[in-house]
Design a protein around this motif. Structure first.
Motif, PDB file in Angstrom:
ATOM      1  N   GLY A   1     -29.900 -32.041  22.806  1.00  0.00           N
ATOM      2  CA  GLY A   1     -28.958 -32.837  23.587  1.00  0.00           C
ATOM      3  C   GLY A   1     -27.582 -32.921  22.982  1.00  0.00           C
ATOM      4  N   LEU A   2     -27.237 -31.949  22.145  1.00  0.00           N
ATOM      5  CA  LEU A   2     -25.947 -31.951  21.465  1.00  0.00           C
ATOM      6  C   LEU A   2     -25.017 -30.915  22.098  1.00  0.00           C
ATOM      7  CD1 LEU A   2     -27.476 -32.124  17.898  1.00  0.00           C
ATOM      8  CD2 LEU A   2     -26.169 -33.958  19.007  1.00  0.00           C
ATOM      9  N   PRO A   3     -23.705 -31.134  22.027  1.00  0.00           N
ATOM     10  CA  PRO A   3     -22.768 -30.239  22.714  1.00  0.00           C
ATOM     11  C   PRO A   3     -22.502 -28.928  21.962  1.00  0.00           C
ATOM     12  CG  PRO A   3     -21.569 -32.016  21.643  1.00  0.00           C
ATOM     13  CD  PRO A   3     -23.033 -32.324  21.467  1.00  0.00           C
ATOM     14  N   VAL A   4     -22.219 -27.884  22.733  1.00  0.00           N
ATOM     15  CA  VAL A   4     -21.840 -26.576  22.197  1.00  0.00           C
ATOM     16  C   VAL A   4     -20.515 -26.181  22.837  1.00  0.00           C
ATOM     17  CG1 VAL A   4     -22.452 -24.135  22.012  1.00  0.00           C
ATOM     18  CG2 VAL A   4     -24.252 -25.889  21.945  1.00  0.00           C
ATOM     19  N   VAL A   5     -19.545 -25.820  22.014  1.00  0.00           N
ATOM     20  CA  VAL A   5     -18.245 -25.375  22.516  1.00  0.00           C
ATOM     21  C   VAL A   5     -18.014 -23.925  22.091  1.00  0.00           C
ATOM     22  CG1 VAL A   5     -15.748 -25.673  22.370  1.00  0.00           C
ATOM     23  CG2 VAL A   5     -17.231 -27.679  22.520  1.00  0.00           C
ATOM     24  N   PRO A   6     -17.856 -22.992  23.039  1.00  0.00           N
ATOM     25  CA  PRO A   6     -17.574 -21.605  22.673  1.00  0.00           C
ATOM     26  C   PRO A   6     -16.090 -21.396  22.399  1.00  0.00           C
ATOM     27  CG  PRO A   6     -17.782 -21.781  25.045  1.00  0.00           C
ATOM     28  CD  PRO A   6     -18.030 -23.169  24.484  1.00  0.00           C
ATOM     29  N   ILE A   7     -15.790 -20.675  21.339  1.00  0.00           N
ATOM     30  CA  ILE A   7     -14.412 -20.305  21.019  1.00  0.00           C
ATOM     31  C   ILE A   7     -14.332 -18.786  21.214  1.00  0.00           C
ATOM     32  CG2 ILE A   7     -12.563 -20.384  19.321  1.00  0.00           C
ATOM     33  CD1 ILE A   7     -13.551 -23.141  20.105  1.00  0.00           C
ATOM     34  N   PRO A   8     -13.812 -18.316  22.354  1.00  0.00           N
ATOM     35  CA  PRO A   8     -13.874 -16.892  22.679  1.00  0.00           C
ATOM     36  C   PRO A   8     -12.977 -16.042  21.800  1.00  0.00           C
ATOM     37  CG  PRO A   8     -12.534 -18.045  24.284  1.00  0.00           C
ATOM     38  CD  PRO A   8     -13.131 -19.098  23.384  1.00  0.00           C
ATOM     39  N   GLY A   9     -13.274 -14.744  21.808  1.00  0.00           N
ATOM     40  CA  GLY A   9     -12.482 -13.816  20.997  1.00  0.00           C
ATOM     41  C   GLY A   9     -12.938 -12.391  21.197  1.00  0.00           C
ATOM     42  N   PRO A  10     -12.826 -11.559  20.176  1.00  0.00           N
ATOM     43  CA  PRO A  10     -13.090 -10.123  20.305  1.00  0.00           C
ATOM     44  C   PRO A  10     -14.526  -9.807  20.703  1.00  0.00           C
ATOM     45  CG  PRO A  10     -11.904 -10.602  18.271  1.00  0.00           C
ATOM     46  CD  PRO A  10     -12.345 -11.916  18.827  1.00  0.00           C
ATOM     47  N   SER A  11     -14.663  -8.704  21.454  1.00  0.00           N
ATOM     48  CA  SER A  11     -15.977  -8.203  21.870  1.00  0.00           C
ATOM     49  C   SER A  11     -15.877  -6.690  22.028  1.00  0.00           C
ATOM     50  CB  SER A  11     -16.399  -8.836  23.199  1.00  0.00           C
ATOM     51  OG  SER A  11     -17.458  -8.108  23.786  1.00  0.00           O
ATOM     52  N   SER A  12     -16.773  -5.946  21.387  1.00  0.00           N
ATOM     53  CA  SER A  12     -16.751  -4.496  21.527  1.00  0.00           C
ATOM     54  C   SER A  12     -17.074  -4.075  22.951  1.00  0.00           C
ATOM     55  CB  SER A  12     -17.750  -3.857  20.555  1.00  0.00           C
ATOM     56  OG  SER A  12     -19.068  -4.290  20.813  1.00  0.00           O
ATOM     57  N   VAL A  13     -17.835  -4.896  23.660  1.00  0.00           N
ATOM     58  CA  VAL A  13     -18.228  -4.571  25.036  1.00  0.00           C
ATOM     59  C   VAL A  13     -17.007  -4.502  25.938  1.00  0.00           C
ATOM     60  CG1 VAL A  13     -19.572  -5.316  27.033  1.00  0.00           C
ATOM     61  CG2 VAL A  13     -20.497  -5.603  24.719  1.00  0.00           C
ATOM     62  N   THR A  14     -16.270  -5.600  26.024  1.00  0.00           N
ATOM     63  CA  THR A  14     -15.103  -5.628  26.903  1.00  0.00           C
ATOM     64  C   THR A  14     -13.972  -4.758  26.369  1.00  0.00           C
ATOM     65  OG1 THR A  14     -14.430  -7.699  25.814  1.00  0.00           O
ATOM     66  CG2 THR A  14     -15.621  -7.878  27.892  1.00  0.00           C
ATOM     67  N   THR A  15     -13.895  -4.601  25.047  1.00  0.00           N
ATOM     68  CA  THR A  15     -12.860  -3.745  24.474  1.00  0.00           C
ATOM     69  C   THR A  15     -13.002  -2.314  24.976  1.00  0.00           C
ATOM     70  OG1 THR A  15     -12.659  -5.090  22.469  1.00  0.00           O
ATOM     71  CG2 THR A  15     -11.919  -2.813  22.316  1.00  0.00           C
ATOM     72  N   LEU A  16     -14.219  -1.777  24.930  1.00  0.00           N
ATOM     73  CA  LEU A  16     -14.419  -0.397  25.368  1.00  0.00           C
ATOM     74  C   LEU A  16     -14.322  -0.274  26.887  1.00  0.00           C
ATOM     75  CD1 LEU A  16     -14.986   2.497  24.592  1.00  0.00           C
ATOM     76  CD2 LEU A  16     -17.429   2.001  24.719  1.00  0.00           C
ATOM     77  N   LEU A  17     -14.874  -1.230  27.624  1.00  0.00           N
ATOM     78  CA  LEU A  17     -14.796  -1.163  29.084  1.00  0.00           C
ATOM     79  C   LEU A  17     -13.357  -1.123  29.571  1.00  0.00           C
ATOM     80  CD1 LEU A  17     -17.611  -3.672  30.117  1.00  0.00           C
ATOM     81  CD2 LEU A  17     -17.564  -1.225  30.616  1.00  0.00           C
ATOM     82  N   SER A  18     -12.473  -1.834  28.877  1.00  0.00           N
ATOM     83  CA  SER A  18     -11.078  -1.876  29.315  1.00  0.00           C
ATOM     84  C   SER A  18     -10.345  -0.570  29.083  1.00  0.00           C
ATOM     85  CB  SER A  18     -10.337  -3.015  28.589  1.00  0.00           C
ATOM     86  OG  SER A  18     -10.178  -2.711  27.209  1.00  0.00           O
ATOM     87  N   ALA A  19     -10.910   0.309  28.255  1.00  0.00           N
ATOM     88  CA  ALA A  19     -10.226   1.554  27.921  1.00  0.00           C
ATOM     89  C   ALA A  19     -10.914   2.792  28.475  1.00  0.00           C
ATOM     90  CB  ALA A  19     -10.122   1.691  26.398  1.00  0.00           C
TER      91      ALA A  19
ATOM     92  N   SER B   1     -21.118 -14.932  13.675  1.00  0.00           N
ATOM     93  CA  SER B   1     -21.867 -13.761  13.233  1.00  0.00           C
ATOM     94  C   SER B   1     -20.909 -12.856  12.465  1.00  0.00           C
ATOM     95  CB  SER B   1     -22.505 -13.033  14.420  1.00  0.00           C
ATOM     96  OG  SER B   1     -21.526 -12.651  15.353  1.00  0.00           O
ATOM     97  N   ASP B   2     -21.386 -11.713  12.005  1.00  0.00           N
ATOM     98  CA  ASP B   2     -20.540 -10.863  11.158  1.00  0.00           C
ATOM     99  C   ASP B   2     -19.322 -10.332  11.897  1.00  0.00           C
ATOM    100  OD1 ASP B   2     -22.170 -11.294   9.031  1.00  0.00           O
ATOM    101  OD2 ASP B   2     -23.113  -9.311   9.047  1.00  0.00           O
ATOM    102  N   ALA B   3     -19.455 -10.082  13.186  1.00  0.00           N
ATOM    103  CA  ALA B   3     -18.328  -9.556  13.965  1.00  0.00           C
ATOM    104  C   ALA B   3     -18.596  -9.786  15.441  1.00  0.00           C
ATOM    105  CB  ALA B   3     -18.140  -8.059  13.701  1.00  0.00           C
ATOM    106  N   GLY B   4     -17.552 -10.116  16.180  1.00  0.00           N
ATOM    107  CA  GLY B   4     -17.697 -10.304  17.614  1.00  0.00           C
ATOM    108  C   GLY B   4     -18.281 -11.662  17.967  1.00  0.00           C
ATOM    109  N   THR B   5     -18.919 -11.721  19.119  1.00  0.00           N
ATOM    110  CA  THR B   5     -19.402 -12.977  19.666  1.00  0.00           C
ATOM    111  C   THR B   5     -20.855 -13.235  19.288  1.00  0.00           C
ATOM    112  OG1 THR B   5     -17.912 -12.706  21.556  1.00  0.00           O
ATOM    113  CG2 THR B   5     -19.703 -14.304  21.795  1.00  0.00           C
ATOM    114  N   PRO B   6     -21.166 -14.344  18.636  1.00  0.00           N
ATOM    115  CA  PRO B   6     -22.554 -14.663  18.278  1.00  0.00           C
ATOM    116  C   PRO B   6     -23.449 -14.696  19.516  1.00  0.00           C
ATOM    117  CG  PRO B   6     -21.043 -16.109  17.136  1.00  0.00           C
ATOM    118  CD  PRO B   6     -20.228 -15.360  18.132  1.00  0.00           C
TER     119      PRO B   6
END
Length: 301
Positions: free
Chosen positions: A126-144, A104-109
């Motif tokens: 029936g096809l596989p999906v692999v998540p590649i984690p990274g930035p998220s405004s949700v956890t970024t703000l919660l951590s601060a 998506s444009d930014a953060g996690t789809p």
């Protein structure tokens, strides 16, 4: 390419190339929410590896990849207005054995952004999906945020309704929610949201504006002070917003909490009794656990 990312591409190959990346697989990739340097090494490697990139806005994601020195020729535009049809095109490519990335444009789809329908369609096929984690405004703000998260629990409300009446109903529902609540908002609607949240009065709110970017701003104030805070500077109505409504302080009856704990201890193991007593009374779990141990020690003595 931004010259500073040349080393990052080499590091991505070194760190991630030895891992297994199956064909016919959808890779859901979280991208930076503002700071290009927040891209993950595995995300960089997968973006180089895939046969096609599906994304919310091809122009935006092409510019992002070019900044990292990645050029792709196969692009699929999959946004909220064509996601169902776009998902089928993704599935068709996967069935041909291609690797496809979705960003998506930014953060996690899929988190207040397109992507969920694509993942659902791929899984249904029936096809596989692999998540590649990274930035998220949700956890970024919660951590601060300068407010303790009781038991690390919070509610993610995402974007509230755009229509005034529906938005007001949503805010009234949030008023009944005692846990911290994460809300997202766009710059052109932040003033309306601030006015609606002002009805929550003294409840605390932590505002994150332009998170990870050069003019990042994080402030904690009362909900009824939020409109004035925004109006204090024209800059404060610009950029993307994440907000956390603080947990509502619970008025606890310690005597009732101990009474409930005693009743549960007579029938259940200590940890289970403590957990249930905390949920029933709102008392702190660690305090109840210490009380249970103290009673057990007195009984043994």
């Amino acid at each position: 390419m931004n010259a500073s990312f040349g080393a990052a591409l080499a590091a991505a190959r070194e760190a991630a190339a030895a891992q297994h990346y199956p064909q016919g697989c959808l890779y859901v990739i979280a991208t930076p929410i503002g700071n290009l340097a927040d891209i993950g090494l595995r995300a960089l490697h997968v973006l180089q590896l895939v046969d096609a990139v599906a994304c919310e806005d091809t122009r935006h994601t092409q510019a992002l990849l070019r900044a990292y020195g990645i050029e792709k020729t196969a692009w699929l535009s999959v946004h909220r207005h064509n996601e169902a049809a776009g998902a089928q095109e993704v599935v068709a490519r996967l069935q041909q054995g291609q690797r496809v990335a979705y960003a998506s444009d930014a953060g996690t789809p899929g988190v207040s952004d397109p992507g969920a329908r694509v993942v659902a369609a791929v899984a249904a096929a029936g096809l596989p999906v692999v998540p590649i984690p990274g930035p998220s405004s949700v956890t970024t703000l919660l951590s601060a945020m300068p407010s303790h998260l009781e038991d690390s629990a919070f509610v993610f409300a995402g974007f509230l309704p755009a229509k005034a009446g529906e938005r007001q109903q949503a805010v009234e529902a949030l008023q009944r929610e005692s846990r911290p609540v994460v809300v997202l908002e766009a710059p052109h609607r932040i003033a309306a949201l601030a006015d609606a949240l002002a009805a929550l009065g003294e409840r605390g709110v932590t505002v994150g504006r332009e998170l990870t970017k050069q003019f990042e701003e994080i402030a904690t104030l009362r909900c009824d002070a939020l409109p004035a805070w925004l109006q204090a500077s024209p800059q404060r109505s610009r950029g993307e917003f994440a907000l956390v409504l603080h947990a509502v302080a619970q008025v606890r009856d310690e005597g009732e909490a101990r009474r409930v704990l005693q009743l549960l201890l007579a029938e259940l193991p200590t940890k289970t009794a403590v957990k249930l007593a905390a949920e029933i009374t709102g008392a702190a779990r660690n305090e109840l656990y210490e009380q249970a141990l103290a009673w057990k020690k007195e009984g043994a003595g």
